[in-house]
Every structure is written in C-alpha cells, then in structure tokens.
Design a protein around this motif. Sequence first.
Motif, short mmCIF file in Angstrom:
data_model
loop_
_atom_site.label_atom_id
_atom_site.label_comp_id
_atom_site.label_asym_id
_atom_site.label_seq_id
_atom_site.Cartn_x
_atom_site.Cartn_y
_atom_site.Cartn_z
N LYS A 1 -37.75 1.93 -34.23
CA LYS A 1 -38.53 1.82 -32.78
C LYS A 1 -39.47 2.41 -32.79
O LYS A 1 -40.05 3.02 -33.65
N ASP A 2 -40.03 1.57 -31.68
CA ASP A 2 -41.52 1.76 -31.84
C ASP A 2 -41.49 2.49 -30.22
O ASP A 2 -42.06 1.55 -29.17
N PRO A 3 -42.04 3.83 -29.97
CA PRO A 3 -42.20 4.40 -28.53
C PRO A 3 -42.80 3.63 -27.63
O PRO A 3 -42.95 2.99 -26.50
N ALA A 4 -44.25 3.21 -28.46
CA ALA A 4 -45.40 2.82 -27.96
C ALA A 4 -44.48 0.86 -26.94
O ALA A 4 -45.37 0.62 -26.08
N VAL A 5 -44.43 0.68 -27.63
CA VAL A 5 -43.21 -1.20 -27.46
C VAL A 5 -42.47 -0.25 -26.13
O VAL A 5 -42.85 -1.29 -25.47
N LEU A 6 -42.05 0.02 -26.16
CA LEU A 6 -40.73 1.15 -25.64
C LEU A 6 -41.42 1.00 -23.44
O LEU A 6 -41.54 0.44 -22.93
N ARG A 7 -43.02 1.99 -24.01
CA ARG A 7 -43.48 2.16 -23.44
C ARG A 7 -44.13 0.73 -22.25
O ARG A 7 -44.09 1.27 -21.21
N TYR A 8 -44.91 0.00 -23.71
CA TYR A 8 -45.55 -1.20 -22.25
C TYR A 8 -44.71 -1.93 -22.04
O TYR A 8 -44.64 -2.21 -21.21
N PHE B 1 -56.45 -1.88 -10.49
CA PHE B 1 -57.73 -3.18 -11.39
C PHE B 1 -57.75 -1.69 -12.49
O PHE B 1 -58.08 -2.52 -13.68
N LEU B 2 -57.73 -0.41 -12.35
CA LEU B 2 -57.85 0.13 -13.79
C LEU B 2 -56.89 -0.38 -14.59
O LEU B 2 -56.75 -0.45 -15.87
N VAL B 3 -55.19 -0.40 -15.03
CA VAL B 3 -54.13 -0.34 -15.26
C VAL B 3 -54.54 -1.94 -15.85
O VAL B 3 -54.11 -2.26 -17.54
N ARG B 4 -54.86 -2.92 -15.44
CA ARG B 4 -55.09 -4.71 -15.86
C ARG B 4 -56.21 -5.06 -16.63
O ARG B 4 -56.11 -5.52 -16.82
N SER B 5 -57.38 -4.38 -16.03
CA SER B 5 -58.76 -4.84 -16.81
C SER B 5 -58.98 -4.06 -18.05
O SER B 5 -59.58 -3.67 -18.54
N LEU B 6 -58.86 -2.33 -16.92
CA LEU B 6 -59.74 -1.20 -18.59
C LEU B 6 -58.61 -0.94 -19.86
O LEU B 6 -59.02 -0.24 -20.05
N ARG B 7 -57.40 -0.64 -19.84
CA ARG B 7 -56.02 -0.38 -20.43
C ARG B 7 -56.60 -1.09 -21.16
O ARG B 7 -57.15 -0.87 -23.12
N PRO B 8 -56.85 -2.70 -21.72
CA PRO B 8 -56.68 -2.73 -22.86
C PRO B 8 -58.34 -2.95 -23.49
O PRO B 8 -58.16 -3.57 -24.90
N LEU C 1 -52.49 -4.68 -27.86
CA LEU C 1 -51.85 -5.97 -28.19
C LEU C 1 -50.78 -6.14 -29.15
O LEU C 1 -49.53 -7.21 -29.36
N LYS C 2 -50.63 -5.13 -30.22
CA LYS C 2 -49.56 -5.29 -30.71
C LYS C 2 -48.40 -4.24 -30.39
O LYS C 2 -46.96 -5.10 -30.56
N SER C 3 -48.22 -4.08 -28.94
CA SER C 3 -47.36 -3.29 -27.84
C SER C 3 -46.84 -4.50 -27.21
O SER C 3 -45.70 -4.88 -27.35
N LYS C 4 -48.38 -5.28 -26.87
CA LYS C 4 -47.49 -7.41 -26.47
C LYS C 4 -47.22 -7.90 -27.68
O LYS C 4 -45.56 -8.48 -27.08
N TYR C 5 -47.45 -7.48 -28.16
CA TYR C 5 -46.41 -9.21 -29.58
C TYR C 5 -45.02 -8.88 -29.85
O TYR C 5 -44.27 -9.69 -29.77
N TRP C 6 -45.45 -7.58 -30.49
CA TRP C 6 -43.31 -6.98 -30.29
C TRP C 6 -42.95 -6.60 -28.78
O TRP C 6 -40.91 -6.90 -29.78
N SER C 7 -43.07 -6.43 -28.20
CA SER C 7 -42.45 -6.51 -26.99
C SER C 7 -42.16 -8.06 -26.61
O SER C 7 -40.87 -8.72 -26.66
N HIS C 8 -43.08 -8.93 -27.20
CA HIS C 8 -42.30 -10.49 -26.28
C HIS C 8 -41.36 -10.92 -27.50
O HIS C 8 -40.50 -11.77 -27.60
#
Length: 333
Positions: free
Chosen positions: A90-97, A198-205, A213-220
């Motif tokens: 299990k990847d906690p980062a994917v679950l958090r994402y 704005f901070l969440v959508r723009s600055l976090r990546p 990208l890793k969390s987004k890929y494995w979430s998909h």
Amino acid sequence: MDKFRMIFQFLQSNQESFMNGICGIMALASAQIYVAFDFKCPCLPGYNLAYGMGILFVPPLVLFLLGFVMNNNVSMLAEEWKRPIGKRQKDPAVLRYMLCSMAQRAMIAPAVWISVTLLDGECFVCAFCTSVPIEKLGNDSYTGLSEKAMRRILAQIPCTEIYSGQELIAREVAIRYLRCISQAMGWTFVLLMTLLAFLVRSLRPCFTQAAFLKSKYWSHYIDIERKLFDETCTEHAKSFAKICIQQFFEGVNKDLSMGHSHFPEKAPSETGEEKEKLLGIMDQRTMNKLLKNWHKCKPPLCLTQEVLQNGWAGEIIHPHVPKKEYAAYYSKV
C-alpha cells in the motif's frame, strides 16, 4: 433508450468531469436551498446563538458528507485502505491523494453555503444580536434595565413585530451594524477559499511534481483496474448464466416424456465461445475462491519481463541485477 445509454457511458468514461459537474450542481442547489429556506429566528437570549450557528454550520456539514456519499471513489478508497497487503504494498501517498481529491470536490457546496449565508447576514444578525455595543450605538441615557432585561430586548432585534427596545437602540442601526460585519466576514471567507484553491491546484505540483505525478498515476490505475475487474466479472457472470440456462433447458428437453416440445440445440461454435469467456472458471466454488484471492492477495504491480528497456536513457536494464554488478553483467551481454 440508446441516448441514455450513451450518456451513461460518457459519464462513466469521464468520471472526473462528471464529479465536477455534480459538485457544481450541489453548489447551486445549496444556494437555492438557502434562498428557499424560511429563516425564523427564535428571538430568545438562550436560543439565538445556537440557532444562528446551527444554520451556518450544520447544513455545510451535511453537504460535505453528501459530497463524499455521491463520489464513487469513496468505496474504492475504503477498499484500498482496508485490503490485506498480500503481494501488493500500500502506498499512503496514493491514498492521501485520493482522499484530498474527494475532499476538495466535497468542500465546494459547503463553501458556497457559508459564503451565501454570511453575505446575506440574517443568520449572523440572529446569532449575535445580543452582542451589539450599546455604549457606542445605543442610548446611554436609557437606564434602569438589568443586564438580563437588556439581553432579552436585544434578542428581539431580528423580529420586527415584537421588538420593543427602540428607545434603547434603533433596530435599523443594530441590523446594519451586524450585517456589515457579516458581509465583511463573508468576503474574507470567499477570498481565503479562493487563495486556498489556487495554492492547492497550482503550487502543489510545482514543489512535489514527481510525487504528485506518481500519486496521480497510481490513483488512476486503481480506478481503472477496479472498473476492468467489474466489467470482466460482469462478462463472466453473463456467460456463466447463459451456459447454465442452456444446460438446464437441454436437460429438461431430454427428460420430457412427450415429444410435443422441441428446443433447438445451440451451435457448438457459439457454446464454445461462451465457454472461452469463462476463462476456465466453471463452478461456483472456484469463482468464490478467485474473488477471495483477489481481495486477499492482489497480483503484484510488476509485469513479467526478462528485459526492461529504459527509453529515455537508451540503456537496457536487466532486473535482478545489483547496481554494483550491472556494468560487468552488461559487458557480458
């Protein structure tokens, strides 16, 4: 009927757009619900604050929970969190994402409700009418009232028909004062929510692009894997049921003593195609074992290959070879 089926398939294939649309509809619905809501302040010192704060925070909590309930990924997140590890970590980062993505969408409708409520001001006036500064806005010469009696008069400010403290403080002055504070808080809340989005959508990546990208890929991947597994199970159940029904009718046809009814036999090629779709799972016990194994021990996320090619570097990386021995191993190959 075909149009509804096409729309349903489009919504399934574009789940993110679908969920964004649902969140937008819930946000508009929350605003319409507030407009249609019959707001009646109790105008009692012990109940105004509770009623006003309840109207301000309870409906947003309900809308927030509804945002999670209407999100199909909630069950997927719970399943991924509670499943046994088995051969797949299990990847906690994917679950958090996944959780953060659902929470962001679920917060839209509550934010709209709080913003509309504060900008309107009636809820704030009801909740804090007993806190109006009499020494600044009222009649200082109006004396002879105890603090309890004064609070009872101030609690009647939201109710025009029963307010009897016009000599103490003008009702229009108190309402305008409280509504001004409420609207200032409303616009501040809108500004803070906009900056946070704005901070969440723009600055976090920008700061954690690789992890994002890793969390987004494995979430998909988890979402797509679950959909494909459900589709495979559906096709298997359909073929299983079709063969089971065919065998039942063939058995009944053979057992009939009278020859009046005759059921045409299925072509062997068609029956063979249905059996191929069963993938060797031909009985209930085997299918139950397969489903149990899928839950307890999902396959590892590693496709079997003897050679993995690194396209961007132009190198051939062989698995199971330590980094220290890679150069010597590669020279032999």
